[in-house]
Design an enzyme around this catalytic site. Structure first.
Site, PDB file in Angstrom:
ATOM      1  N   GLY A  71      59.024  21.967   0.981  1.00 31.41           N
ATOM      2  CA  GLY A  71      57.659  21.704   1.428  1.00 31.41           C
ATOM      3  C   GLY A  71      57.475  20.281   1.935  1.00 31.41           C
ATOM      4  O   GLY A  71      56.776  20.045   2.920  1.00 31.41           O
ATOM      5  N   HIS A 206      60.761  27.108  -3.868  1.00 34.86           N
ATOM      6  CA  HIS A 206      60.887  27.101  -5.334  1.00 34.86           C
ATOM      7  C   HIS A 206      59.576  27.361  -6.062  1.00 34.86           C
ATOM      8  O   HIS A 206      59.582  27.582  -7.278  1.00 34.86           O
ATOM      9  CB  HIS A 206      61.572  25.818  -5.828  1.00 34.86           C
ATOM     10  CG  HIS A 206      60.763  24.567  -5.746  1.00 34.86           C
ATOM     11  ND1 HIS A 206      60.217  23.978  -6.853  1.00 34.86           N
ATOM     12  CD2 HIS A 206      60.421  23.777  -4.708  1.00 34.86           C
ATOM     13  CE1 HIS A 206      59.585  22.860  -6.490  1.00 34.86           C
ATOM     14  NE2 HIS A 206      59.708  22.725  -5.185  1.00 34.86           N
ATOM     15  N   CYS A 332      53.951  12.754 -11.731  1.00 40.90           N
ATOM     16  CA  CYS A 332      54.534  12.472 -10.420  1.00 40.90           C
ATOM     17  C   CYS A 332      56.037  12.588 -10.550  1.00 40.90           C
ATOM     18  O   CYS A 332      56.586  12.716 -11.629  1.00 40.90           O
ATOM     19  CB  CYS A 332      54.116  11.119  -9.894  1.00 40.90           C
ATOM     20  SG  CYS A 332      55.004   9.771 -10.612  1.00 40.90           S
TER      21      CYS A 332
END
Ligand code: PLP
Length: 393
Positions: A71, A206, A332
């Protein structure tokens, strides 16, 4: 040892058995997809079947799918001033994006920082369409007329769905192109490139049970030119991305896409029922819990919540030690906890935002896992609140 409970599907989904089988089978195939030997046919077939299945997941034409490494790369590829241009047409002169995009969009792709504007969201976490319209109308006054607009279909932290088709109508009326990061939505809710009126859609393998490290940038119109490839060289992916294809990952992606598509309605309804059970349990047993974006339309699998006085950082570790995998809303990639730009954009105070915990479910999540989480959470959170009396104000 008790079974672990995995409630972090928005971070990554376990590999689907069918995707594993397709990837393993493709690993065994020799032949460079760009060669002309007999061996190549089998390899090419795996790639083209995958292209059909990935295209079908978003109602696109197979020839409009370009495979990427995921992505992030697809977003980076989409966000170029040269996207869709020809040598004769001027570049896109600005990028407008919602304030809650994934960091791979927020980074702005290949637009210079001065050409990027963010669009605010409402307290419920949806892009403010009136603000988007105002900002698009204001471009002319700045001498700008060829915007690229990027709005995600579902937010990865809150799960809140975005009014993408309306945003696309505004973008098109302003002479712009519309890019949609559908990484979290696709495979969880129906997602059709035509219904969304999106010119470009980003997917990641994924998140739907394919191997990690594969994704796609998909266009609606075959005439739209991917004129600024990130990786240049060979003519693979119709010139959109050079380099020998990751055949096994692509085959796995195709299989996962087919499985996600065929089970979509059932999986979606199951997840929604479990999410509702989870949120009803939280509300009943811990009434101080606040679910973010709860009043808007959301993905069926995502709950982002906080309990005043509990820090996500400690809660996530306590749950982990108890065998339960969840994320802090602000997780993150480096593993450090950062303030959530999504909650900040929604106007949530920093103190409450620090407590945001994201639970994300998947097709194989069970009622007993949800109940197991609730029991563990009530026990652990009481201990955390006792320990945090000082910060509970
Ligand atoms: N976009 C969104 C909304 C995401 O949630 C993610 C990953 O978490 C990405 C893009 C990046 O996808 P990938 O991990 O395949 O690079």
């Amino acid at each position: 040892m008790a079974e672990r409970i995995y409630l972090d599907w928005n971070a990554t989904a376990p590999l689907r058995a069918g995707a594993r089988a397709a990837a393993l089978e493709a690993f065994g195939l020799c032949g460079n997809p760009s060669s002309v030997h007999a061996e190549v046919r089998a390899v090419r077939r795996r790639i083209e079947e995958a292209r059909e299945n990935v295209a079908a997941l978003v109602g696109a034409e197979p020839r409009n799918v370009a495979f990427t490494s995921g992505g992030t790369e697809a977003n980076m590829m989409a966000l170029s001033p040269l996207m869709g241009t020809t040598p004769d047409s001027p570049p896109r002169d600005c990028l407008l994006m919602s304030a809650i995009e994934h960091p791979s969009v927020l980074a702005g792709g290949r637009f210079p920082p001065g050409a990027i504007e963010t669009v605010p969201v409402t307290p419920e976490g949806r892009i403010d369409l009136a603000a988007l319209e105002r900002q698009l109308k204001g471009l002319a006054g700045k001498g700008l007329q060829r915007p690229l607009v990027s709005v995600m279909l579902a937010n990865n932290e809150t799960g809140v769905l975005q009014p993408v088709a309306q945003a696309a109508a505004l973008a098109h009326a302003a002479g712009g192109l519309m890019h949609v990061d559908a990484v979290q939505a696709c495979g969880r809710i129906a997602c059709n490139i035509n219904a969304l009126q999106a010119d470009l859609v980003t997917l990641s393998g994924h998140k739907i049970g394919a191997p990690k490290g594969v994704g796609a940038l998909i266009k609606r119109d075959p005439g739209l030119h991917f004129s600024d490839p990130l990786i240049k060289g060979g003519g693979q992916e119709r010139g959109a991305r050079a380099g020998t294809e990751n055949v096994a990952a692509i085959a796995g992606f195709g299989a996962a896409a087919a499985l996600a598509r065929s089970g979509l309605e059932e999986e979606s309804a199951r997840m929604a029922a479990l999410r509702d059970r989870l949120e009803a349990g939280l509300a009943a047993r811990m009434p101080t819990a606040i679910v973010f974006g709860a009043n808007g339309e959301r993905l069926p699998n995502t709950t982002l919540f906080a309990v005043p006085g509990i820090k996500a950082e400690t809660a996530v570790i306590a749950l982990e030690l108890d065998g339960i995998a969840v994320s802090s809303g602000a997780a993150c990639s480096s593993g450090k906890v950062q303030a959530s730009h999504v909650l900040a954009a929604m106007g949530v105070g920093a103190r409450l935002a620090q407590g945001a915990i994201r639970l994300s479910l998947g097709p194989t999540t069970s009622e007993s896992e949800v109940d197991g989480f609730l029991d563990a959470w009530i026990r652990l959170s009481k201990a955390l609140l006792r320990g945090a009396d000082g910060i509970a104000a």
